[in-house]
Design an enzyme around this catalytic site. Structure first.
Site, short mmCIF file in Angstrom:
data_model
loop_
_atom_site.label_atom_id
_atom_site.label_comp_id
_atom_site.label_asym_id
_atom_site.label_seq_id
_atom_site.Cartn_x
_atom_site.Cartn_y
_atom_site.Cartn_z
N GLU A 133 106.72 62.73 24.87
CA GLU A 133 107.43 63.35 26.00
C GLU A 133 106.57 63.29 27.26
O GLU A 133 107.04 62.92 28.34
CB GLU A 133 107.75 64.82 25.69
CG GLU A 133 108.61 65.04 24.46
CD GLU A 133 107.79 65.24 23.18
OE1 GLU A 133 106.76 64.54 23.02
OE2 GLU A 133 108.18 66.08 22.36
N ALA B 233 98.18 45.69 -8.98
CA ALA B 233 98.55 44.28 -9.11
C ALA B 233 98.15 43.90 -10.52
O ALA B 233 96.96 43.91 -10.85
CB ALA B 233 97.82 43.44 -8.08
N ARG C 183 98.85 48.33 3.20
CA ARG C 183 97.54 48.68 3.78
C ARG C 183 97.67 48.97 5.28
O ARG C 183 97.07 49.91 5.79
CB ARG C 183 96.55 47.53 3.58
CG ARG C 183 96.01 47.38 2.19
CD ARG C 183 94.99 46.24 2.14
NE ARG C 183 94.47 46.04 0.80
CZ ARG C 183 93.65 45.05 0.48
NH1 ARG C 183 93.26 44.18 1.39
NH2 ARG C 183 93.20 44.94 -0.76
N ASP D 136 84.67 43.22 -7.57
CA ASP D 136 85.58 42.30 -6.85
C ASP D 136 85.13 41.97 -5.43
O ASP D 136 85.68 41.06 -4.82
CB ASP D 136 86.98 42.93 -6.75
CG ASP D 136 87.66 43.05 -8.11
OD1 ASP D 136 87.12 42.47 -9.07
OD2 ASP D 136 88.71 43.70 -8.18
N GLU E 55 93.77 51.71 -4.49
CA GLU E 55 93.84 50.33 -5.01
C GLU E 55 93.05 50.14 -6.29
O GLU E 55 92.80 49.03 -6.71
CB GLU E 55 93.37 49.35 -3.94
CG GLU E 55 94.34 49.21 -2.79
CD GLU E 55 94.53 47.78 -2.33
OE1 GLU E 55 94.22 46.84 -3.09
OE2 GLU E 55 95.00 47.61 -1.20
N ALA F 204 92.61 58.73 -12.43
CA ALA F 204 92.24 60.10 -12.06
C ALA F 204 93.28 60.70 -11.11
O ALA F 204 93.64 61.88 -11.23
CB ALA F 204 90.86 60.11 -11.41
C1 RP5 Z 1 91.76 45.44 -4.81
O1 RP5 Z 1 91.55 44.68 -3.67
C2 RP5 Z 1 91.39 44.60 -5.97
O2 RP5 Z 1 90.12 44.97 -6.37
C3 RP5 Z 1 91.38 43.20 -5.44
O3 RP5 Z 1 90.51 42.38 -6.10
C4 RP5 Z 1 91.00 43.44 -4.05
C5 RP5 Z 1 91.39 42.40 -3.07
O4 RP5 Z 1 91.14 42.88 -1.78
P1 RP5 Z 1 90.86 41.86 -0.59
O5 RP5 Z 1 89.47 41.35 -0.77
O6 RP5 Z 1 91.89 40.78 -0.69
O7 RP5 Z 1 91.01 42.69 0.63
O8 RP5 Z 1 93.11 45.76 -4.92
#
Ligand code: RP5
Length: 368
Positions: free
Chosen positions: A71, A175, A205, A221, A288, A296
């Site tokens: 506003e 995933a 995201r 990862d 994720e 948890a």
């Molecule tokens: C998480 O994000 C999983 O661990 C997967 O391997 C990872 C991928 O994230 P980016 O590196 O693509 O952002 O869901």
């Protein structure tokens, strides 16, 4: 709740019938403008000022916590161009606030500007900000609430839920393979799902305020956790990237990035994580993984929606999607129901199946 029908000394009418086509299209414009804002501690809001013939005099939107409300932005945009808004109608996607936070109360700014009619969509459900419609009506302004209220509430539904519960709305995203694995026996996990599913996940995201993974996932990862487009470039609003747990996150871990939007929390308890992040302005939290962290949140009853991308892949062994759910007998199963909103309960995304579910109340029994 439309906010309509309250009589606070002035006029707060319900009357959807008399709302003009101009006000409806102004509200649609306001909703489009609202979407340009930054999600976070405040809701998305847009405002449009109309003259008596229904022509647009000015518009504005809220850019995020600490910046002018929609506003005030619309009024400032009019003032900057020397446009007189005396006697004009303000169409706004959320009931104007009535409190002094980081900025002043919109109700007073509207009264001071000489606006004679206010049309809003959804009522403000937060105790701190509510009361704007009544204050405007008290000042003799004609106030109509409820125009396109469902669309406005839909835009902010996670924020509204967070404000009501005083904790972030939590989306758990997985995933996984068809047999419920997120990594093969040797720990390899990239990639189980295809590019379209991953792009869809990046869209979530970009709409979340923060993305959480455990430090185990960071080490296994090395995820970036940014929101990216199909070309792999950062796209849209970037969430705060959060690693939870005690294990040190290496200095060169991708999750740290270079934009300062990384945080490590030593907490393990989902309620504590929620409390800490809510205090930092997080209203929509995306989990994720890995299995321990996701499990948890589910076990604590702190998962408000589950989005699962299921690939037509079998791994036979490997990392399960959730750990430690505390389910030892079928009577204790964590039960969910399919939910059709926000992209649907089940649809193909590229080569993968996207499922969306919301929890049944504790002890709930699925419909037959
Ligand atoms: C998480 O994000 C999983 O661990 C997967 O391997 C990872 C991928 O994230 P980016 O590196 O693509 O952002 O869901």
């Amino acid at each position: 709740m439309t906010g309509a029908g309250r009589d606070a000394g002035g006029t707060v009418a319900a009357g959807a019938e008399e709302r003009s086509a101009a006000e409806r299209s102004a509200m649609a414009l306001g909703l489009d403008l609202a979407r340009k804002g930054v999600r976070g501690a405040n809701p998305l809001v847009g405002a449009v000022i109309l003259d008596s013939a229904g022509a647009v005099l000015s518009s504005g939107f809220h850019r995020g916590a600490g910046t002018p409300h929609a506003e005030a932005d619309a009024l400032a945009n009019a003032a900057a161009r020397g446009v007189d808004v005396t006697g004009a109608t303000m169409v706004v996607t959320l009931e104007p606030c009535n409190h002094t936070g980081r900025t002043g109360p919109c109700s007073q700014a509207i009264i001071k500007a000489g606006i004679s009619r206010v049309v809003y969509a959804a009522a403000d459900s937060t105790a701190e900000a509510a009361g704007g419609a009544a204050a405007l009506a008290d000042a003799g302004i004609t106030v109509h609430g409820g125009l396109m209220a469902a669309e406005s509430a839909d835009l902010n539904h996670r924020w509204i839920r967070a404000a009501q519960e005083k904790r972030p709305f939590v989306t758990v995203k997985t995933a996984q393979s068809l047999d419920g694995r997120t990594a093969a026996e040797d720990g390899t996990s990239q990639w189980i799902t295809g590019t379209a599913a991953r792009a869809d996940g990046h869209l979530i995201r970009s709409r979340a305020d923060a993305v959480v993974v455990g430090t185990g996932t960071v080490l296994a990862d090395n995820p970036r956790l940014t929101a990216r487009n199909a070309e792999g470039e950062d796209a849209g609003q970037q969430p705060l990237r959060v690693a939870v747990g005690h294990r040190p996150v290496p200095a060169d871990a991708a999750v740290r990035g270079t934009d300062g939007r990384f945080l490590q929390l030593p907490q393990h308890d989902p309620a504590e994580i929620c409390r800490e992040l809510y205090g930092r302005g997080v209203r929509h939290l995306m989990i994720e993984g890995g299995a321990t962290v996701a499990g948890a949140f589910l076990r604590a009853g702190l998962a408000d929606e589950l989005v699962a991308y299921v690939a037509p892949v079998l791994l036979g062994a490997g990392t399960p999607v959730f750990a430690n759910l505390g389910v030892h007998t079928i009577a204790d199963a964590s039960r969910w129901r399919w939910d059709e909103s926000d992209g649907g309960a089940a649809r193909l995304v590229g080569t993968d199946l996207r499922l969306r579910l919301v929890p049944l109340p504790a002890g709930g029994i699925p419909a037959a």
